[in-house]
Design a protein around this motif. Sequence first.
Motif, mmCIF file in Angstrom:
data_model
loop_
_atom_site.group_PDB
_atom_site.id
_atom_site.type_symbol
_atom_site.label_atom_id
_atom_site.label_comp_id
_atom_site.label_asym_id
_atom_site.label_seq_id
_atom_site.Cartn_x
_atom_site.Cartn_y
_atom_site.Cartn_z
ATOM 1 N N ALA A 1 0.690 -1.422 -0.024
ATOM 2 C CA ALA A 1 -0.111 -0.013 0.128
ATOM 3 C C ALA A 1 0.920 1.028 0.046
ATOM 4 N N ILE A 2 0.336 2.446 -0.467
ATOM 5 C CA ILE A 2 0.751 3.583 -0.366
ATOM 6 C C ILE A 2 0.055 4.762 -0.078
ATOM 7 N N LEU A 3 0.731 5.806 0.611
ATOM 8 C CA LEU A 3 -0.240 6.919 1.065
ATOM 9 C C LEU A 3 0.190 8.069 0.146
ATOM 10 N N VAL A 4 -1.001 8.657 -0.256
ATOM 11 C CA VAL A 4 -0.907 9.848 -1.333
ATOM 12 C C VAL A 4 -1.717 10.861 -0.740
ATOM 13 N N ILE A 5 -0.865 12.041 -0.634
ATOM 14 C CA ILE A 5 -1.407 13.232 0.007
ATOM 15 C C ILE A 5 -1.226 14.375 -1.048
ATOM 16 N N THR A 6 -2.129 15.080 -1.330
ATOM 17 C CA THR A 6 -2.128 16.008 -2.463
ATOM 18 C C THR A 6 -2.373 17.549 -1.674
ATOM 19 N N VAL A 7 -1.141 18.334 -2.300
ATOM 20 C CA VAL A 7 -1.140 19.535 -1.630
ATOM 21 C C VAL A 7 -2.195 20.574 -2.376
ATOM 22 N N SER A 8 -2.718 21.356 -1.608
ATOM 23 C CA SER A 8 -3.762 22.087 -2.134
ATOM 24 C C SER A 8 -3.117 23.706 -2.664
ATOM 25 N N ASN A 9 -3.476 23.625 -3.957
ATOM 26 C CA ASN A 9 -3.101 24.909 -4.711
ATOM 27 C C ASN A 9 -3.683 26.166 -4.420
ATOM 28 N N ASN A 10 -4.942 26.106 -3.835
ATOM 29 C CA ASN A 10 -5.614 27.420 -3.035
ATOM 30 C C ASN A 10 -5.043 27.830 -2.106
ATOM 31 N N PHE A 11 -4.623 26.592 -1.087
ATOM 32 C CA PHE A 11 -3.797 26.937 0.056
ATOM 33 C C PHE A 11 -2.294 27.960 -0.301
ATOM 34 N N LEU A 12 -1.825 27.387 -1.337
ATOM 35 C CA LEU A 12 -0.571 28.044 -1.528
ATOM 36 C C LEU A 12 -0.763 29.268 -2.150
ATOM 37 N N LYS A 13 -1.864 29.369 -2.844
ATOM 38 C CA LYS A 13 -2.244 30.966 -3.411
ATOM 39 C C LYS A 13 -2.495 31.732 -2.542
ATOM 40 N N ASN A 14 -3.234 31.431 -1.384
ATOM 41 C CA ASN A 14 -3.676 32.373 -0.321
ATOM 42 C C ASN A 14 -2.488 32.719 0.486
ATOM 43 N N LYS A 15 -1.477 32.074 0.609
ATOM 44 C CA LYS A 15 -0.337 32.236 1.286
ATOM 45 C C LYS A 15 0.687 33.045 0.480
ATOM 46 N N ILE A 16 0.882 32.657 -0.820
ATOM 47 C CA ILE A 16 1.992 33.213 -1.595
ATOM 48 C C ILE A 16 1.540 34.482 -2.239
ATOM 49 N N GLN A 17 0.238 34.614 -2.818
ATOM 50 C CA GLN A 17 -0.096 35.752 -3.793
ATOM 51 C C GLN A 17 -0.772 36.901 -2.643
ATOM 52 N N ASN A 18 0.239 37.896 -2.340
ATOM 53 C CA ASN A 18 -0.106 39.047 -1.510
ATOM 54 C C ASN A 18 0.700 39.984 -2.097
ATOM 55 N N ASN A 19 1.195 40.051 -3.124
ATOM 56 C CA ASN A 19 1.791 41.271 -3.791
ATOM 57 C C ASN A 19 1.573 41.328 -5.267
ATOM 58 N N SER A 20 2.144 42.047 -6.095
ATOM 59 C CA SER A 20 2.275 42.113 -7.300
ATOM 60 C C SER A 20 3.441 41.517 -8.287
ATOM 61 N N LEU A 21 4.137 40.575 -7.346
ATOM 62 C CA LEU A 21 5.259 40.001 -8.031
ATOM 63 C C LEU A 21 4.710 38.480 -8.510
ATOM 64 N N TYR A 22 5.531 38.125 -9.637
ATOM 65 C CA TYR A 22 4.804 36.890 -10.415
ATOM 66 C C TYR A 22 6.004 35.592 -9.647
ATOM 67 N N THR A 23 5.231 34.766 -9.221
ATOM 68 C CA THR A 23 5.605 33.530 -8.768
ATOM 69 C C THR A 23 5.413 32.128 -9.406
ATOM 70 N N ALA A 24 6.440 31.504 -9.811
ATOM 71 C CA ALA A 24 6.235 30.082 -10.249
ATOM 72 C C ALA A 24 6.839 29.107 -9.675
ATOM 73 N N ILE A 25 6.123 27.670 -9.438
ATOM 74 C CA ILE A 25 7.016 26.690 -8.621
ATOM 75 C C ILE A 25 6.917 25.610 -9.644
#
Length: 596
Positions: A191-215
């Motif tokens: 068996a394997i465990l798969v956890i999906t990271v929330s893009n909405n969570f990242l967006k709320n945390k990261i996108q707070n200025n006019s700079l462009y960010t790509a990961i």
Amino acid sequence: MILPKKPNTVLQIKVRKQMYFILIPLIIIPVSFIGIALTSYFVKALYQQTSSQLESDNIRVKSIIVDCVINLFNVSSDLIDDKTLHKILTTHYANPKDASAAIADYDRFQDYMDTTTSMTSITVYTTNPTLVEGKYIKTATPEIIDKLFSKVSVPSGSSWGYNFFNRTIGNPSSELLLVRSIPLVKTDYSAILVITVSNNFLKNKIQNNSLYTAISLNKEPIFFSTTRSMQEKDQSVPINYNSRYFLYNGLIHYKDKTVFGYISSLPVYQSKDILYVTTIDFAANNKFVNIVILCAAITLLSVIIPLMGIVFYTNFFSSRILTLRLAMKNASKGDFNMIDSLRGDDELSETFTDLQHMVLDLKDKEAKMYEAQLLEKEMLNQQQQMEFKILTSQINPHFIYNTLETIRMLAIEENNQNVSSAILLLGKSLRYVLENAETFSTTLDKELDYIDVYLQIQKLRFEERIDYTIEIPEHFSPSEYQILPLLLQPLVENAVLHGLDDISKNGDVIVRLSTDNCTRLIIDIMDNGKGMPEEVINAFNSEITLEKSASDRTSIGLNNIKRRIRLFYGDNYSINIISSTKEGTHIQLILPLIPI
């Protein structure tokens, strides 16, 4: 000789050119240098500010990702070590209802979903066919086994990837997955465990200025971007994937544009995977351009405004010079009509004022000269009338000499040598006076001969009361030098008549000649008489007008000689009294030594 006047336009061009050639470089060069220096300073400051801002934001994003990754890794570690979950995954269920009941009683998945906002989903994929698929536990399909199980072949191993299976069903965005193997013992199931990271969570945390960010992960496309359209596309920036610790800060070429970016790598916790975080300021280049344009505009204005002032001032200044020059030209031609004032308040205005005063003085002197000419004509008329009257009774000087000679011969016939000598000396004296009455120069030896004749006459008159000496330096020839005629006789006369006035016998007069470096003639006339009062000496030597009556011939004679020396020889030559009362009188003349 009057030099020809140059045209006014030449003067105007010279003044303007000189002021342009001097003032314009003094404005353009320093202002341009300061403008370039300020532009460089502001661009450098903006570059450092932008670089620091991008670096700070890039570090901030990586800090958010690290917190998220470590948090999810800890959740996964807690789940894969859960014995209850191990039992559920390793049990072979004969009855599907028992499997459903066991899964339903396990609520840790839901607890983590409720408390961890950074997750989109938690899923366990198992090869146990007796388990009933539910929300959190699912049977591993061949595709899952091929793409995910192969990532974590090592027990408790971990790996990161993309949510490829959601993309296959039309999900437009990729999400980051944490895949971990669950170590099951005493069973053939895995068996394997798969956890999906929330893009909405990242967006709320990261996108707070006019700079462009790509990961992005490894060499994969972008899974998160503050610009949604860039998700699932390749990083359009230069990245060295061979370097585990990659860093770039500066200008980059991004989609046919030059932008300012900061790119860094982030090795994932407990994994060989690497995340690449790109931070770009699309407005930075425009800021650089704007600051350069602004500094250039300020520098240009700083040059143009003074230049306009210089042009205005040079025109104003040259016009004032032309006005002053025209007034001087008219005054030189005798035209004394000029403007009342000159614009401005400086040396030119003062010069113009001086010119006005000079013109007024010239007018006044011209009027006085005209009056003097009228007076001169009147005096000439009177002189002509007087000469006409005198001509009728004029005595020829030769008649005087002949008469004196006749008297002297009669004295000789009567054997009276004193009378004869006196008449002879008087004739010589009278001849010298008449010959030099209207001349301005005679030889020094003739002047000394005349003084010798005069003193002989006085010695005949006063006998033993007076004696005299004329001292001449050796190798000095008085006949080779000039002197004003009749200059020394008044001084010698003062020594005899006034200096020796109270002397009954043994009076002495000395006339001594000397030179000063062959440039000046010094004549000292000394007597051993009563001397002169101290106030008279001080007043005379300090050029204060002597308050004496007209009968004081001593003071009058001395001042006349003083004025005469100053008039003919200049201010560097004069007469001084250097004696005191009861010590005799000592008068010194300082004259130029003028050869014939």
